[in-house]
Design an enzyme around this catalytic site. Structure first.
Site, PDB file in Angstrom:
ATOM      1  CD  GLU A   1      -2.586  -1.235   2.654  1.00 36.97           C
ATOM      2  OE1 GLU A   1      -3.568  -1.970   2.728  1.00 36.97           O
ATOM      3  OE2 GLU A   1      -2.177  -0.539   3.622  1.00 36.97           O
ATOM      4  N   PRO A   2       1.669   1.450  -1.010  1.00 37.77           N
ATOM      5  CG  PRO A   2       2.725   1.515  -3.111  1.00 37.77           C
ATOM      6  CD  PRO A   2       1.841   0.646  -2.228  1.00 37.77           C
ATOM      7  N   GLY A   3       1.931   4.967  -0.571  1.00 32.14           N
ATOM      8  CA  GLY A   3       1.273   6.244  -0.836  1.00 32.14           C
ATOM      9  C   GLY A   3       2.337   7.261  -1.194  1.00 32.14           C
TER      10      GLY A   3
ATOM     11  NE  ARG B   1       4.705  15.594   4.556  1.00 35.74           N
ATOM     12  CZ  ARG B   1       6.020  15.513   4.584  1.00 35.74           C
ATOM     13  NH1 ARG B   1       6.764  16.388   3.954  1.00 35.74           N
ATOM     14  NH2 ARG B   1       6.610  14.544   5.231  1.00 35.74           N
TER      15      ARG B   1
ATOM     16  CB  CYS C   1      -3.160  34.700  12.168  1.00 37.38           C
ATOM     17  SG  CYS C   1      -3.829  35.849  10.991  1.00 37.38           S
ATOM     18  CD  GLU C   2      -2.198  29.384  14.425  1.00 39.53           C
ATOM     19  OE1 GLU C   2      -1.396  29.042  15.317  1.00 39.53           O
ATOM     20  OE2 GLU C   2      -3.400  29.616  14.647  1.00 39.53           O
TER      21      GLU C   2
ATOM     22  CE1 TYR D   1      -0.561  10.612   3.802  1.00 36.63           C
ATOM     23  CE2 TYR D   1       1.742  10.408   3.188  1.00 36.63           C
ATOM     24  CZ  TYR D   1       0.531   9.829   3.471  1.00 36.63           C
ATOM     25  OH  TYR D   1       0.400   8.470   3.422  1.00 36.63           O
TER      26      TYR D   1
HETATM   27  C1  LIG Z   1      -1.135   5.946   5.346  1.00 38.12           C
HETATM   28  C2  LIG Z   1      -1.262   4.512   5.050  1.00 38.12           C
HETATM   29  C3  LIG Z   1      -0.550   3.963   3.976  1.00 38.12           C
HETATM   30  C4  LIG Z   1       0.406   4.749   3.118  1.00 38.12           C
HETATM   31  O1  LIG Z   1       1.535   5.183   3.810  1.00 38.12           O
HETATM   32  P1  LIG Z   1       2.758   5.835   3.024  1.00 38.12           P
HETATM   33  O2  LIG Z   1       3.754   6.122   4.066  1.00 38.12           O
HETATM   34  O3  LIG Z   1       2.241   7.068   2.368  1.00 38.12           O
HETATM   35  O4  LIG Z   1       3.237   4.826   2.037  1.00 38.12           O
HETATM   36  C5  LIG Z   1      -0.742   2.615   3.711  1.00 38.12           C
HETATM   37  N1  LIG Z   1      -1.577   1.852   4.457  1.00 38.12           N
HETATM   38  C6  LIG Z   1      -2.260   2.359   5.514  1.00 38.12           C
HETATM   39  C7  LIG Z   1      -3.152   1.461   6.285  1.00 38.12           C
HETATM   40  C8  LIG Z   1      -2.133   3.692   5.830  1.00 38.12           C
HETATM   41  O5  LIG Z   1      -2.795   4.190   6.867  1.00 38.12           O
END
Ligand SMILES: *Cc1c(COP(=O)(O)O)cnc(C)c1O
Length: 417
Positions: free
Chosen positions: A277-279, A317, A346-347, A375
């Site tokens: 599950e790469p994001g 971030r 304003c922070e 993100y």
């Molecule tokens: C956030 C998340 C991801 C992705 O994480 P990355 O660090 O962006 O790769 C994968 N699986 C789950 C369950 C998540 O909460």
């Protein structure tokens, strides 16, 4: 770090693929997110190449960047999706992802989220507690269906990353403890409308060292053996995301091939389909945030401030995780300056960089904040009455508006008067 082939300087101006970022800023205004379509495709393909030969299935984690066009670009490559809520499921379906390629996670899914997932026919719902399993069972039973579920295990491994993005430690809220598994298996046997098909972990984000995955996987392999001896047919072994990218060229990320080298031998032992599950890995370096310098000022202590038209409302971030983002002038300069690059919110936490040596810029110049594809825009908000920015996707010499800038009317549309 951006791929300089996809973000080259042409005649001294930073470009995204074949288009000048200065032109895009003039056409669409600032702040503006600009995404290279080919960067997304290349990262996805690099990931697939690293794990080729392994029976696996990649689900892009939509929360990193949920723009429909980003999801669609990856779906067109054959990628599935990992969603964390009903809203993200809606986005994935709107983008045209097949339900059978969607995995639904989330530590606090509501009955409505679960119903939406079951009705849509997602590949699997990941459960994070005994109570959630009971709720999934009730909801599925009410619909006259059976739900395929995975159990998210908390392997109690503390990955060294920012404390806000470590998720596989027993102090964190995520997943089921190994010590509760007997109870989980007993419950699963008693529930009529859930079928256990997967085991899952996700130990955090921006994890540089494959050893953390290795340690967690060894624990998960024990769980797999336990599940099998309890009579469950586990088909999916989901190791989550967290694969790192380079933000600071001084701190290069471990190449994805090294993760593959270290983990594939263990993963092959499972006899399951591995889910990734790469994001961040897919999207982080695909996008820059263009922002214009509004003012420069110097205080009595000699501190130099560059006030730009983007802030923590567009990219939180730095404020949230003390993250480092490179910042460059869109039009190349020979000289540099030391300054704080700050937003208009304003922070005091509203800054992109402090005491940073950056290209010298004057009022009206354009800066690009780099590596904001993960993100970034997904966390943008309306604090201070700010409008979420426009987003553009570039493919070669073509640019396309993939999200319109918000309007003042949209700011008040849900408030009845
Ligand atoms: C956030 C998340 C991801 C992705 O994480 P990355 O660090 O962006 O790769 C994968 N699986 C789950 C369950 C998540 O909460």
């Amino acid at each position: 770090m951006l791929d300089s082939n996809l973000f080259p300087y042409c005649d001294g101006t930073l470009c995204c693929e074949g288009i000048s970022l200065q032109k895009l800023a003039e056409e669409y205004g600032t702040p503006l997110f600009v995404t290279s379509r080919n960067s997304l495709v290349n990262q996805y393909r690099a990931f697939e190449k690293a794990f080729e030969g392994l029976d696996h299935f990649t689900c892009y984690s939509v929360k990193a960047n949920f723009n429909l066009h980003v999801i669609r670009t990856l779906a067109d490559e054959g990628c599935g999706c990992d969603v964390n809520s009903g809203g993200e499921l809606f986005r994935a379906l709107q983008a045209g992802v097949e339900p059978g390629k969607i995995i639904m996670a989330g530590v606090g899914k509501t009955a409505a989220d679960i119903e939406y997932g079951v009705r849509s026919g997602v590949l699997m719902l990941k459960a994070e507690s005994l109570s959630e399993l009971r709720l999934i069972n009730d909801v599925a039973g009410g619909l006259g269906k059976n739900a395929s579920v995975g159990i998210r295990i908390n392997p109690n491994v503390t990955a060294e990353t920012h404390p806000y993005i470590t998720t596989g430690d027993s102090k964190e809220k995520f997943g089921v403890d190994e010590t509760d598994l007997d109870e989980v298996f007993a419950l699963l046997k008693a529930l009529e409308h859930v079928d256990l098909v997967g085991l899952d972990m996700h130990i955090g984000s921006q994890i540089f060292d494959a050893d953390f995955y290795h340690a967690a996987l060894e624990k998960l392999l024990d769980v797999l053996a336990g599940a099998r001896s309890a009579g469950f047919n586990i088909r999916y072994f989901d190791i989550g995301g967290g694969f790192p990218v380079t933000y600071d060229p001084q701190k290069p990320a471990t190449p994805i091939e090294q993760f593959a080298e270290k983990l594939v031998p263990l993963l092959e032992k499972t006899g399951t389909t591995i889910v990734f599950e790469p994001g961040r890995f897919i999207t982080a370096n695909s996008t820059v945030l263009l922002t214009r310098v509004l003012y420069r000022k110097r205080n009595h202590a000699g501190k130099e401030f560059v006030i730009v038209d983007a802030g923590m409302t567009e990219l939180i971030r730095p404020a949230l995780y003390q993250s480092y983002h490179e910042i460059v002038a869109v039009c190349q300069h020979d000289s540099v300056m030391v300054a704080d690059i700050v937003g208009p919110v304003c922070e005091s936490g509203d800054f992109f960089a402090r005491e940073r040596t950056v290209d010298r810029v004057e009022e009206g110049d354009l800066l690009a904040v780099l590596s904001v594809g993960a993100y970034g825009s997904v966390m943008s908000n309306n604090y201070n009455g700010r409008l979420r920015p426009a987003e553009v996707m570039v493919d070669g010499k073509k640019a396309r508006l993939i999200r319109k800038r918000e309007t003042f009317d949209q700011l008040v549309q849900n408030e009845m008067f």
